[in-house]
Design a protein around this motif. Structure first.
Motif, PDB file in Angstrom:
ATOM      1  N   PHE A 132     -64.584 -79.440 -86.736  1.00  0.00           N
ATOM      2  CA  PHE A 132     -63.539 -78.445 -86.971  1.00  0.00           C
ATOM      3  C   PHE A 132     -64.123 -77.412 -87.919  1.00  0.00           C
ATOM      4  O   PHE A 132     -64.129 -77.591 -89.132  1.00  0.00           O
ATOM      5  CB  PHE A 132     -62.284 -79.097 -87.552  1.00  0.00           C
ATOM      6  N   ILE A 133     -64.643 -76.341 -87.350  1.00  0.00           N
ATOM      7  CA  ILE A 133     -65.391 -75.338 -88.108  1.00  0.00           C
ATOM      8  C   ILE A 133     -64.508 -74.128 -88.368  1.00  0.00           C
ATOM      9  O   ILE A 133     -63.931 -73.550 -87.432  1.00  0.00           O
ATOM     10  CB  ILE A 133     -66.660 -74.886 -87.350  1.00  0.00           C
ATOM     11  N   VAL A 134     -64.398 -73.739 -89.633  1.00  0.00           N
ATOM     12  CA  VAL A 134     -63.628 -72.564 -90.026  1.00  0.00           C
ATOM     13  C   VAL A 134     -64.562 -71.606 -90.764  1.00  0.00           C
ATOM     14  O   VAL A 134     -64.988 -71.903 -91.878  1.00  0.00           O
ATOM     15  CB  VAL A 134     -62.437 -72.945 -90.925  1.00  0.00           C
ATOM     16  N   PRO A 135     -64.917 -70.474 -90.155  1.00  0.00           N
ATOM     17  CA  PRO A 135     -65.794 -69.500 -90.839  1.00  0.00           C
ATOM     18  C   PRO A 135     -65.142 -68.953 -92.103  1.00  0.00           C
ATOM     19  O   PRO A 135     -63.980 -69.240 -92.414  1.00  0.00           O
ATOM     20  CB  PRO A 135     -65.986 -68.407 -89.784  1.00  0.00           C
ATOM     21  N   SER A 136     -65.889 -68.127 -92.825  1.00  0.00           N
ATOM     22  CA  SER A 136     -65.377 -67.533 -94.060  1.00  0.00           C
ATOM     23  C   SER A 136     -64.187 -66.633 -93.770  1.00  0.00           C
ATOM     24  O   SER A 136     -63.997 -66.151 -92.642  1.00  0.00           O
ATOM     25  CB  SER A 136     -66.475 -66.725 -94.745  1.00  0.00           C
ATOM     26  N   ALA A 141     -61.445 -62.425 -90.766  1.00  0.00           N
ATOM     27  CA  ALA A 141     -60.732 -61.143 -90.778  1.00  0.00           C
ATOM     28  C   ALA A 141     -61.387 -60.162 -89.807  1.00  0.00           C
ATOM     29  O   ALA A 141     -60.696 -59.411 -89.108  1.00  0.00           O
ATOM     30  CB  ALA A 141     -60.696 -60.571 -92.186  1.00  0.00           C
ATOM     31  N   GLY A 142     -62.722 -60.170 -89.752  1.00  0.00           N
ATOM     32  CA  GLY A 142     -63.411 -59.301 -88.806  1.00  0.00           C
ATOM     33  C   GLY A 142     -63.112 -59.683 -87.376  1.00  0.00           C
ATOM     34  O   GLY A 142     -62.884 -58.818 -86.519  1.00  0.00           O
ATOM     35  N   MET A 360     -54.494 -58.448 -96.248  1.00  0.00           N
ATOM     36  CA  MET A 360     -55.681 -59.255 -96.529  1.00  0.00           C
ATOM     37  C   MET A 360     -55.418 -60.213 -97.686  1.00  0.00           C
ATOM     38  O   MET A 360     -55.892 -61.364 -97.665  1.00  0.00           O
ATOM     39  CB  MET A 360     -56.880 -58.351 -96.843  1.00  0.00           C
ATOM     40  N   THR A 361     -54.658 -59.783 -98.666  1.00  0.00           N
ATOM     41  CA  THR A 361     -54.289 -60.678 -99.760  1.00  0.00           C
ATOM     42  C   THR A 361     -53.467 -61.842 -99.238  1.00  0.00           C
ATOM     43  O   THR A 361     -53.690 -63.001 -99.600  1.00  0.00           O
ATOM     44  CB  THR A 361     -53.495 -59.915-100.839  1.00  0.00           C
ATOM     45  N   TRP A 362     -52.489 -61.546 -98.373  1.00  0.00           N
ATOM     46  CA  TRP A 362     -51.688 -62.611 -97.777  1.00  0.00           C
ATOM     47  C   TRP A 362     -52.582 -63.574 -96.990  1.00  0.00           C
ATOM     48  O   TRP A 362     -52.394 -64.794 -97.059  1.00  0.00           O
ATOM     49  CB  TRP A 362     -50.639 -62.049 -96.827  1.00  0.00           C
ATOM     50  N   PHE A 363     -53.531 -63.018 -96.252  1.00  0.00           N
ATOM     51  CA  PHE A 363     -54.372 -63.841 -95.389  1.00  0.00           C
ATOM     52  C   PHE A 363     -55.258 -64.776 -96.216  1.00  0.00           C
ATOM     53  O   PHE A 363     -55.314 -65.978 -95.965  1.00  0.00           O
ATOM     54  CB  PHE A 363     -55.237 -62.939 -94.501  1.00  0.00           C
ATOM     55  N   THR A 364     -55.949 -64.232 -97.204  1.00  0.00           N
ATOM     56  CA  THR A 364     -56.835 -65.072 -98.014  1.00  0.00           C
ATOM     57  C   THR A 364     -56.052 -66.076 -98.847  1.00  0.00           C
ATOM     58  O   THR A 364     -56.564 -67.145 -99.188  1.00  0.00           O
ATOM     59  CB  THR A 364     -57.722 -64.220 -98.937  1.00  0.00           C
ATOM     60  N   GLY A 365     -54.808 -65.757 -99.142  1.00  0.00           N
ATOM     61  CA  GLY A 365     -53.989 -66.678 -99.920  1.00  0.00           C
ATOM     62  C   GLY A 365     -53.371 -67.797 -99.109  1.00  0.00           C
ATOM     63  O   GLY A 365     -52.953 -68.817 -99.676  1.00  0.00           O
ATOM     64  N   SER A 366     -53.312 -67.644 -97.782  1.00  0.00           N
ATOM     65  CA  SER A 366     -52.558 -68.608 -96.980  1.00  0.00           C
ATOM     66  C   SER A 366     -53.361 -69.299 -95.882  1.00  0.00           C
ATOM     67  O   SER A 366     -53.192 -70.499 -95.652  1.00  0.00           O
ATOM     68  CB  SER A 366     -51.348 -67.921 -96.338  1.00  0.00           C
ATOM     69  N   PHE A 367     -54.228 -68.564 -95.184  1.00  0.00           N
ATOM     70  CA  PHE A 367     -54.794 -69.114 -93.955  1.00  0.00           C
ATOM     71  C   PHE A 367     -55.646 -70.355 -94.216  1.00  0.00           C
ATOM     72  O   PHE A 367     -55.429 -71.420 -93.619  1.00  0.00           O
ATOM     73  CB  PHE A 367     -55.624 -68.064 -93.213  1.00  0.00           C
ATOM     74  N   ALA A 408     -55.853 -65.321 -82.005  1.00  0.00           N
ATOM     75  CA  ALA A 408     -56.276 -64.230 -82.886  1.00  0.00           C
ATOM     76  C   ALA A 408     -57.502 -64.580 -83.716  1.00  0.00           C
ATOM     77  O   ALA A 408     -58.328 -63.709 -83.994  1.00  0.00           O
ATOM     78  CB  ALA A 408     -55.121 -63.832 -83.817  1.00  0.00           C
ATOM     79  N   THR A 409     -57.627 -65.850 -84.106  1.00  0.00           N
ATOM     80  CA  THR A 409     -58.714 -66.231 -85.017  1.00  0.00           C
ATOM     81  C   THR A 409     -59.814 -67.038 -84.361  1.00  0.00           C
ATOM     82  O   THR A 409     -60.920 -67.144 -84.900  1.00  0.00           O
ATOM     83  CB  THR A 409     -58.164 -67.067 -86.190  1.00  0.00           C
ATOM     84  N   GLY A 410     -59.512 -67.679 -83.230  1.00  0.00           N
ATOM     85  CA  GLY A 410     -60.453 -68.604 -82.615  1.00  0.00           C
ATOM     86  C   GLY A 410     -60.400 -69.993 -83.210  1.00  0.00           C
ATOM     87  O   GLY A 410     -61.158 -70.880 -82.792  1.00  0.00           O
ATOM     88  N   ILE A 411     -59.526 -70.229 -84.190  1.00  0.00           N
ATOM     89  CA  ILE A 411     -59.392 -71.543 -84.814  1.00  0.00           C
ATOM     90  C   ILE A 411     -58.261 -72.301 -84.117  1.00  0.00           C
ATOM     91  O   ILE A 411     -57.105 -71.872 -84.143  1.00  0.00           O
ATOM     92  CB  ILE A 411     -59.088 -71.422 -86.325  1.00  0.00           C
ATOM     93  N   ASP A 412     -58.615 -73.419 -83.495  1.00  0.00           N
ATOM     94  CA  ASP A 412     -57.657 -74.196 -82.707  1.00  0.00           C
ATOM     95  C   ASP A 412     -57.138 -75.363 -83.536  1.00  0.00           C
ATOM     96  O   ASP A 412     -57.806 -76.390 -83.675  1.00  0.00           O
ATOM     97  CB  ASP A 412     -58.330 -74.696 -81.431  1.00  0.00           C
ATOM     98  N   LEU A 413     -55.945 -75.211 -84.090  1.00  0.00           N
ATOM     99  CA  LEU A 413     -55.379 -76.273 -84.916  1.00  0.00           C
ATOM    100  C   LEU A 413     -54.992 -77.491 -84.094  1.00  0.00           C
ATOM    101  O   LEU A 413     -54.825 -78.590 -84.648  1.00  0.00           O
ATOM    102  CB  LEU A 413     -54.172 -75.747 -85.686  1.00  0.00           C
TER     103      LEU A 413
END
Length: 787
Positions: A132-136, A141-142, A360-367, A408-413
């Motif tokens: 389960f790989i989650v990039p930075s 965001a990119g 971006m603040t919301w994203f880095t604080g939550s995702f 949107a992110t490519g991360i499959d929960l």
């Protein structure tokens, strides 16, 4: 949840040391049970690679932490993070590791953080771990902003005009259903305004306030769905009727005051739903919204929608970020943990929009925090400690949130080990044809196999394929299905297989023992002794039983709740005396604390479990559940229940051992129910003879007999039943008070001839059970029950 008061710290620490001392006394392991535990725990084999690291915060809230991972004496890496968790961006090679963490940077006092390494904890990563790989965050965001809108839909999303024959076969029914629903609600759905809800919400809540809050949630849910569904249908069909309806509903939601009855303070579920629905619709309709604004400059629809999102996110994100991201330290918050997922989805859809500079603040604080946990209600093997009803609701949230996040992110929960385990958990505790929910709040509400099927269809495993095929009569929510990838992952399963008949979910303390999970005429025996205690939506039901047969509930949990923690819920629905569990002295049961976090200490634990083709066994220790953790001496010094399920005989043997410093009159409670509307003439839920009880629910029967002769069988009175339901309550009650007590009860499903005798041998006492099996064979088995 009430704040913890510092003056209790010393006494509470000493108390914990006496009753539940942690394996490590360092700062990373808080003495408070509702604070984040250090993970990986020492000795754990990791289900996920890379593992998720968490720890309790160091005092005075350091600005940074340094995590060190070692292989033997070699430092694999050190990593500096600003929160009290770490999710590596790359997998670890298989092997055994140790990890430690130390505060760094500065403390909230302004002083430099000391070097204070936590105790080393060892963990193993082997070849069975799920990647389960989650990039930075920056990389994610990119990726998100590079996705063309609608970024929440699969990259191969196709309007109906381009559907293949297979897609038409798979989704025409959902499309037609959603079109009918949306078209009908264009005229039938009420126009919302703040004036619809005049009551000012205050504490304590009244029933009228609760009713208004429920209505706000319902009406906002309907309007938000109408907005999202209309926008989706326009994207699918190009029909401007749906576009206009989406515009109308979105404009309507923006006019609701974020400080009014739909505010975060008054109804947090409404606020999060409005915010997500506006962004989902914007993601679908961005070109059309911008074109309409360009054509009519005074319209400013985009600005109005974005302003509404920004205004509501002030409260949503502000709550999540308070106390230096409160959930990092105290994650056991059902609304908060769900809200974190909403914030992750909202910020993902908002990224890159100039009108939302804080995205971006919301994203880095939550995702990253969200995907690091996903759920705090179980370990990686899956499950849901708050009960199957609230677990069912989590499936709904997961489908609404995880699908857009995946695209949107490519991360499959859905690929996290816990997610797969959650699906398997429902297969055991809500198998096809199950009559109802088990354990926890709202166990009295109707089950929704639709959600279970939809969730399972996102996996390509043999178990998922089996479950989906057996729930074939259920149709998924048209919105989530039409937004989903095609084909669904379950169609890619290469085989189909039913899960095992016996299963233990150790992190939540639940066990399932089924006669044949593949057969809807099955017997199902459910047992709970949970380390989560009665916290949150869990009940005072450690060491309790539920028994089903052929889709009918025989031993049931009694009562219902009109609202969360209502007087009815506290006095009856949540109590031990409303469960098939042990009480004493006229219904005294397990301890409920006004400080909710302490209910995590009044808990149970599974101490043994085994399963075979003919016999399952589970043992639970609920001693801690009956004792106030701040009391100087225990009320009960032992409360152990042992349960054997003889699969070949369809017989359950239950042995309870009780001990206490002072004498008590112990009680073995049992409850049955049946629907008044469906009951046939002459149906009786309870009949008794001596120490024998016969339960009948529309032809499905259970006969119980006490092998302990020092008891009486007595009726009990509960709270009024739910409309349309008849309940009966009884208890095997000891004849006299004593410090020690034992119950031995045999329960025969189907009431086939069963004889039970107790003998004493050199190995201890043995119960010999002779019964006629469901196939007609006479079977005998000796069960060693101990001294």
């Amino acid at each position: 949840m009430k704040p913890i008061k510092s003056q209790f710290l010393g006494a509470f620490a000493l108390m914990l040391a006496a009753v539940s001392a942690p394996s490590y006394a360092d700062w990373a392991q808080s003495i408070y049970p509702n604070y984040t535990p250090p993970r990986p725990a020492s000795g754990q084999v990791q289900a996920q690679n890379p593992p998720a690291f968490t720890w309790s915060k160091y005092p005075y809230d350091p600005s940074l932490y340094v995590v060190k991972i070692m292989s033997g004496t070699t430092v694999v890496g050190t990593y500096t993070v600003s929160r009290s968790f770490y999710l590596p961006e790359a997998p670890l090679p298989t092997g055994t590791y140790t990890w430690q963490v130390t505060p760094a940077g500065t403390l909230s006092t302004g002083a430099p953080a000391p070097t204070a390494w936590s105790d080393p904890r060892t963990f193993t990563v082997d070849a069975t771990a799920t990647m389960f790989i989650v990039p930075s965050d920056a990389s994610l965001a990119g990726t998100i902003q590079a996705r063309a809108r609608p970024r929440q839909l699969p990259s191969n999303f196709t309007p109906v005009s381009g559907w293949s024959t297979g897609m038409h076969t798979d989704r025409d029914a959902a499309l037609s259903s959603l079109q009918t629903e949306v078209t009908g609600r264009i005229t039938s759905l009420a126009t919302l305004s703040d004036s619809l809800w005049p009551l000012v919400i205050s504490s304590p809540l009244t029933s009228a306030m609760v009713a208004q809050q429920n209505d706000v949630r319902t009406q906002i849910g309907l309007a938000s769905r109408q907005l999202e569904a209309s926008a989706l249908l326009y994207r699918l069909t190009g029909n401007t009727t749906y576009l206009n309806e989406a515009f109308r509903r979105g404009d309507e939601l923006t006019k609701l005051s974020p400080l009014g009855p739909t505010s975060y303070t008054n109804q947090d579920q409404a606020t999060r739903q409005i915010t997500l629905a506006l962004l989902k619709a914007y993601d679908f309709l961005k070109p059309e919204i911008e074109a309409a604004d360009a054509a009519t400059p005074t319209l400013q629809r985009k600005l109005n929608w974005m302003n509404a999102v920004n205004a509501r996110m002030v409260d949503i994100y502000g709550d999540l970020a308070r106390n230096s991201f409160r959930l990092d330290q105290a994650p056991y918050d059902s609304h908060g943990s769900t809200l974190l997922g909403y914030a992750a989805a909202i910020s993902t859809l908002a990224l890159g929009e100039p009108n939302m500079p804080n995205a971006m603040t919301w994203f880095t604080g939550s995702f990253r925090a969200y995907v690091n946990w996903v759920s705090i209600w179980a370990g990686p093997e899956g499950g849901f400690a708050d009960g199957t009803a609230y677990g069912q609701y989590s499936l709904d949230y997961s489908l609404q949130l995880w699908q857009p996040l995946k695209q949107a992110t490519g991360i499959d929960l859905f690929s996290k080990p816990w997610s797969l385990g959650l699906s398997k958990f429902f297969m055991h505790f809500q198998p096809p044809g199950a009559p109802g929910h088990v354990f926890g709040d709202e166990h009295d509400v109707l089950t929704q196999p639709t959600l279970m099927k939809a969730f399972a269809s996102r996996f390509s495993t043999p178990y998922a394929a089996w479950y989906v095929s057996r729930l074939s009569g259920s149709t998924e929510n048209a919105v989530t299905l039409l937004e989903a990838e095609y084909p669904l992952p379950v169609t890619k399963a290469t085989s189909m297989a039913a899960p095992p008949n016996g299963a233990l979910y150790p992190s939540i303390g639940w066990a399932a023992m089924l006669s044949d999970i593949n057969n809807t005429n099955r017997t199902a025996v459910y047992f709970k002794s949970s380390p989560y205690g009665s916290y949150n939506h869990s009940h005072l039901d450690q060491n309790s039983l539920v028994i089903d047969s052929g889709g009918k509930r025989l031993l049931t949990e009694a009562g219902y709740s009109d609202y969360y923690y209502s007087p009815l819920a506290v006095s009856w629905f949540r109590t031990t005396k409303a469960k098939n569990a042990i009480t004493f002295d006229g219904g005294v049961g397990q301890v409920a604390n006004s400080d909710g976090w302490r209910n995590l200490l009044n808990n149970g634990k599974i101490t043994a479990f085994s399963t075979s083709s003919t016999l399952d066994y589970v043992e639970g220790d609920a001693t801690a559940a009956y004792n106030d953790t701040l009391a100087t001496s225990p009320v009960l010094s032992q409360a152990v229940r042992k349960v054997w399920y003889l699969r070949d005989q369809d017989v359950v043997l239950v042995v309870d051992k009780l001990n206490a410093p002072l004498p008590h009159t112990y009680e073995w409670n049992l409850h049955s129910m049946y629907s008044t509307a469906s009951a046939t003439a002459g149906t009786s839920s309870f009949t008794t003879s001596g120490l024998k009880v016969r339960i009948n629910n529309e032809g499905r029967t259970l006969c119980l007999n006490s092998l302990s002769t020092d008891v009486a069988l007595q009726p009990r009175t509960g709270a009024p039943s739910k409309t349309g339901i008849t309940e009966n309550h009884m208890a095997y009650t000891k004849l006299a008070p004593a410090t020690a007590g034992e119950f031995i009860v045999v329960a025969s499903v189907g009431c086939r001839n069963t004889s039970a005798t107790i003998s004493t041998t050199s190995s201890g006492r043995t119960v010999t059970l002779v019964s006629t099996s469901p196939t007609g064979a006479v079977l005998s088995r000796d069960i060693l029950i101990g001294n």
